[in-house]
Design a protein around this motif. Structure first.
Motif, PDB file in Angstrom:
ATOM      1  N   GLU A   1       1.397 -33.860 -23.819  1.00 43.80           N
ATOM      2  CA  GLU A   1       1.777 -35.142 -23.211  1.00 43.80           C
ATOM      3  C   GLU A   1       2.781 -34.934 -22.085  1.00 43.80           C
ATOM      4  O   GLU A   1       2.652 -35.525 -21.007  1.00 43.80           O
ATOM      5  N   GLU A   2       3.795 -34.094 -22.340  1.00 39.92           N
ATOM      6  CA  GLU A   2       4.809 -33.826 -21.320  1.00 39.92           C
ATOM      7  C   GLU A   2       4.190 -33.166 -20.091  1.00 39.92           C
ATOM      8  O   GLU A   2       4.517 -33.508 -18.960  1.00 39.92           O
ATOM      9  N   GLY A   3       3.294 -32.220 -20.314  1.00 37.70           N
ATOM     10  CA  GLY A   3       2.649 -31.522 -19.208  1.00 37.70           C
ATOM     11  C   GLY A   3       1.795 -32.440 -18.359  1.00 37.70           C
ATOM     12  O   GLY A   3       1.806 -32.364 -17.130  1.00 37.70           O
ATOM     13  N   LYS A   4       1.060 -33.330 -19.001  1.00 38.98           N
ATOM     14  CA  LYS A   4       0.189 -34.261 -18.281  1.00 38.98           C
ATOM     15  C   LYS A   4       0.991 -35.316 -17.518  1.00 38.98           C
ATOM     16  O   LYS A   4       0.523 -35.850 -16.513  1.00 38.98           O
ATOM     17  N   ALA A   5       2.192 -35.638 -17.986  1.00 31.94           N
ATOM     18  CA  ALA A   5       3.014 -36.684 -17.374  1.00 31.94           C
ATOM     19  C   ALA A   5       3.679 -36.234 -16.072  1.00 31.94           C
ATOM     20  O   ALA A   5       4.136 -37.073 -15.298  1.00 31.94           O
TER      21      ALA A   5
END
Length: 166
Positions: free
Chosen positions: A63-67
């Motif tokens: 999630e953090e990477g995609k954000a």
């Protein structure tokens, strides 16, 4: 004609000795069983004399990477040998299709070649204590003197639990 054959027979041992030996060829690829890795865990293997980290990223890391917006990245290029050289550094482009939770990356800081510490730093990815470079959970440089994202080598999943690097 005899001179050509004679010259070739003399030259062949010199040419042949330039071929890589068996131990070098063995390092060209490494197969790794990742069946024991749980989400949020990683292991490091040696490939071509370099550490390669295989990380089974947690849902939070994904999630953090995609954000992360591309405009926030210091290096906007994926540096993924499995993709075209100009592919953008999206989270998905730091992995391979259908295996986005798995990050396979040469674990070498792109500043001076140090080995960064995993699960460290401001972005929860990798931190190089030598000069302060910080990478996110996709191995993208976010802060510090390193100029590029850590490299993604050529790799493939040969089964659900085996990764071939190289």
């Amino acid at each position: 004609m005899a001179g050509v054959v004679g010259a070739a027979s003399v030259a062949w041992p010199f040419i042949d000795q330039m071929q890589p030996d068996a131990s070098t060829l063995a390092l060209a690829q490494v197969e790794v069983d990742v069946s024991s890795l749980q989400k949020g865990a990683s292991l490091t293997v040696k490939w071509r004399g370099k550490p390669v980290v295989i990380r089974y990223r947690s849902d939070k890391e994904l999630e953090e990477g995609k954000a992360v917006k591309l405009s926030e990245l210091k290096d906007p290029i994926a540096r993924n040998a499995n993709l075209p050289s100009d592919a953008p550094a999206t989270d998905a482009n730091r992995t391979v299709p259908k295996k986005e939770a798995w990050l396979v990356m040469v674990e070498v800081c792109t500043h001076l070649g140090c080995i960064p510490l995993g699960e460290q730093g401001e972005f929860g990815g990798w931190f190089c204590p030598c000069h302060g470079s910080q990478y996110d959970t996709a191995g993208r440089i976010r802060k510090g003197p390193a100029p590029e994202n850590m490299a993604i080598p050529v790799y493939e999943f040969t089964s659900d639990t085996v990764v071939r690097v190289g």
